[in-house]
Design an enzyme around this catalytic site. Structure first.
Site, PDB file in Angstrom:
ATOM      1  N   LYS A 208       0.830  -1.206   0.000  1.00 26.55           N
ATOM      2  CA  LYS A 208       0.000   0.000   0.000  1.00 26.55           C
ATOM      3  C   LYS A 208       0.869   1.263   0.000  1.00 26.55           C
ATOM      4  O   LYS A 208       0.656   2.186  -0.780  1.00 26.55           O
ATOM      5  CB  LYS A 208      -0.930  -0.015   1.218  1.00 26.55           C
ATOM      6  CG  LYS A 208      -1.878   1.169   1.302  1.00 26.55           C
ATOM      7  CD  LYS A 208      -2.794   1.002   2.498  1.00 26.55           C
ATOM      8  CE  LYS A 208      -3.707   2.194   2.676  1.00 26.55           C
ATOM      9  NZ  LYS A 208      -4.616   2.038   3.832  1.00 26.55           N
ATOM     10  N   GLU A 214      10.206  -5.489   4.066  1.00 24.86           N
ATOM     11  CA  GLU A 214      10.378  -6.841   3.539  1.00 24.86           C
ATOM     12  C   GLU A 214      10.048  -6.896   2.048  1.00 24.86           C
ATOM     13  O   GLU A 214      10.782  -7.484   1.248  1.00 24.86           O
ATOM     14  CB  GLU A 214       9.482  -7.843   4.302  1.00 24.86           C
ATOM     15  CG  GLU A 214       9.775  -7.968   5.781  1.00 24.86           C
ATOM     16  CD  GLU A 214       8.866  -7.102   6.631  1.00 24.86           C
ATOM     17  OE1 GLU A 214       8.524  -7.520   7.743  1.00 24.86           O
ATOM     18  OE2 GLU A 214       8.498  -5.992   6.171  1.00 24.86           O
ATOM     19  N   GLY A 270      -4.950  -3.471   5.299  1.00 23.15           N
ATOM     20  CA  GLY A 270      -4.190  -4.555   4.672  1.00 23.15           C
ATOM     21  C   GLY A 270      -4.814  -5.923   4.777  1.00 23.15           C
ATOM     22  O   GLY A 270      -4.948  -6.647   3.779  1.00 23.15           O
ATOM     23  N   ARG A 271      -5.234  -6.314   5.976  1.00 21.34           N
ATOM     24  CA  ARG A 271      -5.750  -7.677   6.167  1.00 21.34           C
ATOM     25  C   ARG A 271      -7.161  -7.860   5.591  1.00 21.34           C
ATOM     26  O   ARG A 271      -7.694  -8.956   5.610  1.00 21.34           O
ATOM     27  CB  ARG A 271      -5.703  -8.061   7.638  1.00 21.34           C
ATOM     28  CG  ARG A 271      -6.424  -7.131   8.584  1.00 21.34           C
ATOM     29  CD  ARG A 271      -6.082  -7.446  10.048  1.00 21.34           C
ATOM     30  NE  ARG A 271      -6.610  -6.464  10.966  1.00 21.34           N
ATOM     31  CZ  ARG A 271      -6.003  -5.320  11.279  1.00 21.34           C
ATOM     32  NH1 ARG A 271      -4.852  -5.028  10.709  1.00 21.34           N
ATOM     33  NH2 ARG A 271      -6.525  -4.482  12.151  1.00 21.34           N
ATOM     34  N   GLU A 356      -4.583  -9.683  14.767  1.00 29.53           N
ATOM     35  CA  GLU A 356      -4.072  -8.357  14.417  1.00 29.53           C
ATOM     36  C   GLU A 356      -5.139  -7.292  14.661  1.00 29.53           C
ATOM     37  O   GLU A 356      -4.822  -6.140  14.938  1.00 29.53           O
ATOM     38  CB  GLU A 356      -3.625  -8.337  12.949  1.00 29.53           C
ATOM     39  CG  GLU A 356      -2.764  -7.124  12.599  1.00 29.53           C
ATOM     40  CD  GLU A 356      -2.077  -7.255  11.250  1.00 29.53           C
ATOM     41  OE1 GLU A 356      -0.986  -7.828  11.199  1.00 29.53           O
ATOM     42  OE2 GLU A 356      -2.643  -6.772  10.244  1.00 29.53           O
ATOM     43  N   HIS A 387      -3.670 -36.367  14.789  1.00 25.47           N
ATOM     44  CA  HIS A 387      -2.460 -37.097  15.165  1.00 25.47           C
ATOM     45  C   HIS A 387      -1.411 -36.177  15.788  1.00 25.47           C
ATOM     46  O   HIS A 387      -0.256 -36.565  15.935  1.00 25.47           O
ATOM     47  CB  HIS A 387      -1.877 -37.805  13.943  1.00 25.47           C
ATOM     48  CG  HIS A 387      -2.814 -38.806  13.343  1.00 25.47           C
ATOM     49  ND1 HIS A 387      -2.820 -40.132  13.703  1.00 25.47           N
ATOM     50  CD2 HIS A 387      -3.811 -38.660  12.426  1.00 25.47           C
ATOM     51  CE1 HIS A 387      -3.764 -40.771  13.021  1.00 25.47           C
ATOM     52  NE2 HIS A 387      -4.380 -39.893  12.247  1.00 25.47           N
ATOM     53  N   LYS A 512       8.207  -2.130  13.323  1.00 25.46           N
ATOM     54  CA  LYS A 512       8.862  -1.828  12.046  1.00 25.46           C
ATOM     55  C   LYS A 512       9.919  -0.736  12.218  1.00 25.46           C
ATOM     56  O   LYS A 512      11.007  -0.791  11.637  1.00 25.46           O
ATOM     57  CB  LYS A 512       7.824  -1.385  11.009  1.00 25.46           C
ATOM     58  CG  LYS A 512       6.916  -2.500  10.518  1.00 25.46           C
ATOM     59  CD  LYS A 512       5.878  -1.956   9.551  1.00 25.46           C
ATOM     60  CE  LYS A 512       4.927  -3.043   9.074  1.00 25.46           C
ATOM     61  NZ  LYS A 512       3.874  -2.507   8.188  1.00 25.46           N
TER      62      LYS A 512
END
Length: 546
Positions: A208, A214, A270-271, A356, A387, A512
């Site tokens: 954005k 990253e 964002g999410r 978040e 399992h 960040k």
């Protein structure tokens, strides 16, 4: 939105009293007392998704009190505020309008006096045209060859949801090979670059702000690798696409902002962005028509959420049940269990949406919270989880509410396996609720477990572990869209009731900034004035780097 501490309300106090009674009741008794419990505590969405919440430790009086909690806190006002574009993300002074991105029926949505649907539709048309060019091999790379591979470079909200959807909709996938580059670890870049040919690969840089460390570091490394082979900066135009709101930074990177920039809006969190141009990787994977069906599913769930009364409202009910366990039973965690291999990334996505959003300890009045907010969300895929951690759910000391997500049909040729898969789900759901303790008054349980010997204490399963079942007729773009929107709205309602802001993430933002400082320390050999642990770790890192 009403900024009320829910624990100060009379309804919360009544729920506390109700809990003292309800916690002593076994689900055996709830089902024995009410033969219509399933019918009473289940809802059907558009004849495609069934929500069964009958296997919960709630009585009729519990349910009424939970509904009254939502009514008294005026959650209806919160829902309306979101849909009409009020700036409910108050700490960032933004509206929250991901619902507009899937407003597929094109009803006007006004923000700051402007109908934002014009801009949304313009971007959707651009996504459709561009994706058709790539899928139909009309778009050529710098050597004149068609595109065979797509690499999505992003992280967090530019990666997790998109990756989940692409995996979930594998049966609808076209010929293009899809890759996701998110981790800043150099081994991830190398792994992907070793699989692709530069002349046949399209790179989507999704950020954005176009400043996410990253993403931009990975993008720069990929660009350097690409130019080393192509030896021509003009070739970038055929292979690099930006999805961003920062035209200046995109241009600085070397991407043609007129042709190769897909804009997103400030009010997209964002999410919640997979419905926007951030979902271009989904469009390229399954085609625009299937992406449109994904939007339709989400839109229909939006309409259900906006228009239904609380007692018939799936996201509201699921949110209330979650608050019930987290704050009264002190369960702390929620378990997401999809019984479908293509949904193996679904729990990770719900983790992001839930944790978040609602991982907050300060309320909307700026005061420290003295109750539970966001649950710890985790998960696994059936039958694999049976399992690993399943034993803890059945016989451990912790109460762990579960969501079973079960598509009834799939596209596999191995349909016998599908029957076994559903049988496994049914066995887990029933055993969690009722255990294996044989009592004559529960004849149907005796029938199921008549071969179990309960004389040895450590073989006993007490049951009384709660779960919801989300039964889908099939995983399609439509049902997946509805499923995602259902969880989005559940999280929103939790935050509204718990008096927190669900649409910011200041903890992550601070992290960040600190990362940038430590990067300069490691690279430029600066001295630090941190705690002894951090200083000691930096010393070892520097020595071992030598």
């Amino acid at each position: 939105m009403k900024n009320i501490n829910p624990t100060h309300t009379s309804i919360w106090k009544k729920l506390k009293k109700n809990y003292e009674t309800t916690k002593k009741i076994h689900m055996f008794d709830l089902f024995k007392k009410d033969q219509n419990r399933f019918k009473k505590f289940s809802l059907l969405f558009n004849n495609k998704i069934l929500i069964d919440y009958s296997k919960n430790r709630i009585t009729d009086s519990t349910f009424k009190l939970l509904l009254n909690l939502a009514k008294n806190l005026r959650i209806d006002i919160a829902i309306k505020a979101m849909f009409i574009g009020k700036k409910i993300n108050q700490t960032e002074n933004q509206a929250v309008l991901h619902i507009a991105l899937r407003n597929i029926k094109n009803n006007p949505i006004i923000l700051n006096g402007i109908n934002i649907m014009h801009d949304i539709n313009h971007i959707l048309k651009k996504m459709e045209k561009f994706s058709n060019q790539i899928i139909n091999s009309e778009w050529k790379g710098y050597t004149g060859k068609s595109i065979t591979d797509i690499v999505n470079i992003g992280i967090g909200g530019s990666h997790i949801g998109q990756n989940m959807v692409v995996e979930a909709l594998k049966p609808y996938k076209n010929h293009l090979k899809i890759h996701f580059l998110s981790n800043i670890d150099g081994t991830h870049i190398e792994d992907i670059l070793n699989k692709i040919l530069p002349e046949r690969t399209l790179f989507l840089i999704t950020s954005k702000t176009f400043k996410t460390k990253e993403t931009i570091i990975n993008a720069k490394n990929v660009k350097k690798w690409f130019l080393k082979i192509s030896k021509n900066k003009k070739s970038l135009e055929k292979h690099f696409i930006a999805i961003s709101n920062n035209e200046k930074e995109v241009n600085k990177f070397g991407i043609n902002t007129k042709k190769n920039l897909f804009k997103i809006f400030n009010w997209i969190n964002g999410r919640y962005s997979l419905w926007s141009a951030m979902g271009l990787i989904i469009v390229l994977s399954v085609g625009y028509n299937n992406f449109k069906k994904l939007l339709y599913g989400a839109h229909d769930m939006d309409e259900h959420f906006k228009n239904n009364t609380f007692d018939q409202n799936i996201p509201v009910i699921l949110a209330l049940i979650s608050i019930w366990y987290n704050n009264f039973f002190k369960s702390e965690t929620e378990l997401i269990l999809p019984y479908n291999q293509n949904l193996y990334r679904f729990s990770e996505y719900i983790q992001q949406i839930g944790m978040e959003s609602n991982g907050k300890s300060i309320d909307r009045n700026g005061k420290k919270i003295n109750y539970q907010t966001g649950s710890i969300i985790w998960g696994g895929v059936g039958t694999n989880y049976e399992h690993t951690f399943c034993q803890l759910i059945h016989q451990g000391t912790k109460l762990i509410p579960c969501d079973f997500i079960v598509p009834v049909t799939n596209n596999s040729t191995y349909q016998e396996n599908n029957y076994y898969l559903i049988a496994h789900f049914l066995s887990q759901s029933q055993t969690l609720a009722f255990g294996n303790i044989k009592e004559k008054k529960y004849k149907y349980i005796d029938y199921c477990f008549n071969k179990i010997k309960n004389s040895i204490p450590y073989k006993k399963l007490i049951g009384n572990n709660p779960s919801n079942t989300i039964l889908l007729n099939k995983i399609t773009p439509y049902t997946l869209g509805a499923l995602i929107a259902m969880y989005e709205h559940k999280v929103f309602i939790q935050g509204a009731i718990l008096n927190i802001f669900s649409f910011d993430q200041w903890g992550i933002e601070y992290g960040k900034k600190i990362t940038n400082y430590f990067f300069s320390v490691l690279k430029k050999k600066k001295n630090t004035h941190c705690d002894s642990s951090t200083n000691g770790l930096i010393k070892y890192v520097k020595n071992w780097k030598k």
